[in-house]
Design a protein around this motif. Structure first.
Motif, PDB file in Angstrom:
ATOM      1  N   ASP A 100       4.523  -5.134   5.114  1.00  0.00           N
ATOM      2  CA  ASP A 100       3.895  -3.879   5.533  1.00  0.00           C
ATOM      3  C   ASP A 100       2.517  -4.138   6.137  1.00  0.00           C
ATOM      4  OD1 ASP A 100       6.075  -2.446   4.636  1.00  0.00           O
ATOM      5  OD2 ASP A 100       5.163  -1.861   2.737  1.00  0.00           O
ATOM      6  N   THR A 103       2.839  -5.629   9.662  1.00  0.00           N
ATOM      7  CA  THR A 103       3.220  -4.606  10.640  1.00  0.00           C
ATOM      8  C   THR A 103       2.032  -3.721  10.987  1.00  0.00           C
ATOM      9  OG1 THR A 103       5.489  -4.617   9.777  1.00  0.00           O
ATOM     10  CG2 THR A 103       4.824  -2.721  11.096  1.00  0.00           C
ATOM     11  N   GLN A 104       1.281  -3.322   9.966  1.00  0.00           N
ATOM     12  CA  GLN A 104       0.111  -2.489  10.201  1.00  0.00           C
ATOM     13  C   GLN A 104      -0.972  -3.210  11.002  1.00  0.00           C
ATOM     14  OE1 GLN A 104      -1.084  -1.181   6.292  1.00  0.00           O
ATOM     15  NE2 GLN A 104       0.865  -0.104   5.922  1.00  0.00           N
TER      16      GLN A 104
END
Length: 338
Positions: A100, A103-104
């Motif tokens: 996560d 991706t951020q």
């Protein structure tokens, strides 16, 4: 042409990618597997490992760990951490949190298996990608490391790890290290209803076979449901260098001594940050020296303990010696934890 291609989307690869993206590099991660990735490991994060994750703004859920406890059925000695706590975290939870964060940060995740790699003075070509640098984070038995001729023979007994998740409420907020003549068992609290048990041994046999060496632990978990076992090894991997031109090795691909001291992820995250700093400075040749400096204490202490534990009379004295000198034991644990 991108700045950095990371081959391997495990924790070491994702940490490298996050550091790179946050430093302004265009980063792509190539990983053939999809979703969260599991692996046979102890799952106990040392305090210094959590500090690395905090710098990445990654905060995986788990159970607090206050220290390390050595046990041999007759004796036990506890070494509390002096600088913060550790955390027991399921490998899939850790991987999901890192995925996560990557991706951020703007990292592109490409599900691709890299087979052919070539490089020149200015770039590396791998599959469909051309990059200024390539970070090989493709695991303990790294195909990239092998293809570059960086592997070295690993003499001595070979060791393997087998991990099982047992559905039981944790009974301690310490990582328990149970010692037996032929194996060690590492018990880590990882959730309110689950403990992870990792067995390390140089002998053949499955989890239940080796568990017989630990009757107290066997009886405690007897009858509790468990998930399928996972195995890894041989653990020791010797490497001549962490760099080959514009290709740099990180994580387990960069070499490994043993899981005895539980420092693998912390060192991988530290090396990921160092690798990115060398890429930004356009000085890949500095990375191997920095890696050696970063890992020197781990390599020396782990190799010493591993050598002692391979000799039966010395192995039988490890827990009694730690119990006789608790202050020394606590100091050694905290050298590794901090």
């Amino acid at each position: 042409m991108i700045d950095l291609l990371v081959v391997g989307g495990g924790p070491a690869g994702l940490a490298t990618a996050i550091h790179g993206a946050r430093a302004g590099l265009e980063v792509v991660v190539a990983e053939r597997r999809r979703g969260t990735i599991d692996k046979a490991c102890g799952e106990g994060l040392m305090p210094h490992t959590l500090r690395h994750l905090q710098r990445l703004a990654v905060h995986p859920h788990g159970k607090p760990i206050r220290g390390i406890s050595y046990r041999d059925g007759r004796l036990h000695v506890d070494a509390p951490f002096k600088r913060g706590t550790g955390r027991g975290v399921r490998r899939t939870v850790l991987h999901g949190a890192l995925l996560d964060a990557a991706t951020q940060a703007g990292v592109e995740i490409c599900h691709d298996e890299i087979r052919e790699i070539s490089q020149d003075a200015n770039s590396v070509r791998a599959g469909q990608w051309r990059a200024r640098y390539l970070a090989a984070a493709d695991g303990l038995h790294s195909p990239i490391r092998r293809s570059l001729g960086l592997e070295q023979p690993s003499p001595g007994p070979r060791r393997w790890g087998i991990r099982r998740h047992v559905e039981a409420a944790p009974w301690s907020d310490y990582v328990e290290v149970h010692w037996a003549p032929g194996a060690e068992a590492y018990v880590t609290p990882i959730a309110d209803d689950c403990v992870g048990i990792a067995l390390l041994t140089s002998r053949r046999g499955g989890f239940d076979c080796h568990l017989e060496e630990f009757p107290v632990l066997r009886d405690r978990i007897d009858g509790h449901p468990h998930e399928p076992d996972r195995a890894a090894g041989p653990l020791r991997q010797r490497v001549s260098s962490r760099t080959a031109g514009r290709i740099l090795l990180v994580g387990d691909a960069a070499g490994y001594v043993d899981a005895l001291t539980g420092e693998g992820l912390g060192l991988a995250f530290g090396a990921a940050e160092s690798l990115v700093n060398c890429v930004i400075a356009d000085r890949p040749g500095d990375y191997d020296r920095r890696w050696r400096q970063l890992t020197r204490r781990y390599r020396m202490l782990t190799a010493t303990l591993l050598q002692a534990s391979a000799y039966a009379p010395a192995r039988s004295r490890i827990v009694p010696a730690a119990a006789a000198m608790p202050a020394v034991f606590t100091s050694v644990v905290n050298l590794l934890a901090q």
